[in-house]
Design an enzyme around this catalytic site. Structure first.
Site, PDB file in Angstrom:
ATOM      1  N   SER A 128       0.836  -1.196   0.000  1.00  0.00           N
ATOM      2  CA  SER A 128       0.000   0.000   0.000  1.00  0.00           C
ATOM      3  C   SER A 128       0.878   1.257   0.000  1.00  0.00           C
ATOM      4  CB  SER A 128      -0.972  -0.035   1.183  1.00  0.00           C
ATOM      5  OG  SER A 128      -2.027   0.881   1.000  1.00  0.00           O
ATOM      6  N   ASP A 181      -9.367  -5.521  -4.932  1.00  0.00           N
ATOM      7  CA  ASP A 181      -8.958  -4.443  -4.034  1.00  0.00           C
ATOM      8  C   ASP A 181      -9.904  -3.258  -4.197  1.00  0.00           C
ATOM      9  OD1 ASP A 181      -7.630  -2.429  -2.585  1.00  0.00           O
ATOM     10  OD2 ASP A 181      -5.653  -3.132  -3.194  1.00  0.00           O
ATOM     11  N   HIS A 215      -7.609  -5.846  -0.528  1.00  0.00           N
ATOM     12  CA  HIS A 215      -6.431  -5.057  -0.154  1.00  0.00           C
ATOM     13  C   HIS A 215      -5.641  -5.858   0.874  1.00  0.00           C
ATOM     14  CE1 HIS A 215      -4.180  -1.362  -0.351  1.00  0.00           C
ATOM     15  NE2 HIS A 215      -4.193  -1.222   0.967  1.00  0.00           N
TER      16      HIS A 215
END
Length: 236
Positions: A128, A181, A215
């Site tokens: 991320s 995601d 995610h």
């Protein structure tokens, strides 16, 4: 004092997982709130999650992002490398914060170089926001690193490239993304991969997606990361 971690602020609080043999390479994994949640733990406790990608001659250096007010989170304090105003390609960006964070990571690279592990034996990576910072740092670093592992992320300040690039055209990049995601959509990852191919040698960019993954990560992704590390940080 080359061995003094206190001269490099991020190293003072970093977790270091030493190799079990002579260390000839290093991986710098950038930890922020997203990465910590991704590993289902906090601070030192997540280190066991590295077991599947560790190699005996590789040292892992895991600096933690400082707590800062994050606009996307109602200005609440949270571990973050730079402020986030949004998670879309057109969102305004914290240019000063991104550049400052990149310089702090470059200081770690210089520290390792002074202590015997040259930049071409260092991979940086993250998940991320940590992956985003890894990409920006590697592409603007005066040294060519061994590679970048960029998981579920994007390229910060993408409009500044390719002119912002240090000119290291042959840096290997492994970019992975979950197809489900919802936080950083896989489409943004694909757009980043295409942008990267204009900045570095296109053959050095590998973009992998994983069906059903949000995610987060999956065993197949971690296998790809291990194979990347084995390829670009071989035992010497």
């Amino acid at each position: 004092m080359c061995g003094n971690n206190m001269s490099v602020p991020l190293l003072a609080e970093a977790v270091t997982v030493s190799g079990t043999q002579k260390e000839t390479a290093a991986i710098c994994l950038l930890l922020d709130l997203f990465f910590i949640c991704f590993l289902f733990s906090i601070r030192h406790g997540w280190a066991d999650s590295l077991t599947g990608i560790r190699l005996p001659h590789v040292k892992f250096i895991c600096p933690h992002a400082p707590k800062i007010p994050v606009t996307l989170n109602m200005r609440a304090l949270m571990p973050a490398w730079f402020d986030l105003m949004g998670l879309s390609p057109d969102s305004p960006e914290d240019e000063a914060g991104i550049k400052k964070a990149a310089e702090n990571i470059k200081a770690i690279i210089e520290h390792e170089a002074r202590n015997g592990i040259p930049p071409h034996r260092i991979i940086i990576g993250g998940f991320s926001q940590g992956g985003a910072l890894s990409l920006y740092t590697a592409l603007t670093c005066q040294h060519q690193l061994a590679g970048v592992v960029a998981l579920s992320c994007w390229l910060p300040l993408h409009r500044s490239f390719p002119s912002a690039s240090s000119g290291n055209k042959n840096i290997p990049i492994l970019q992975c993304h979950g197809e489900m995601d919802m936080m950083v959509p896989a489409q943004f990852g694909a757009m980043t991969a295409e942008k990267l191919k204009y900045i570095v040698n296109p053959q050095m960019v590998t973009f992998k997606t994983y069906p059903g993954v949000q995610h987060s990560s999956c065993p197949e992704e971690m296998l790809a990361v291990r194979e990347f590390i084995e390829k670009y940080l071989p035992r010497i």
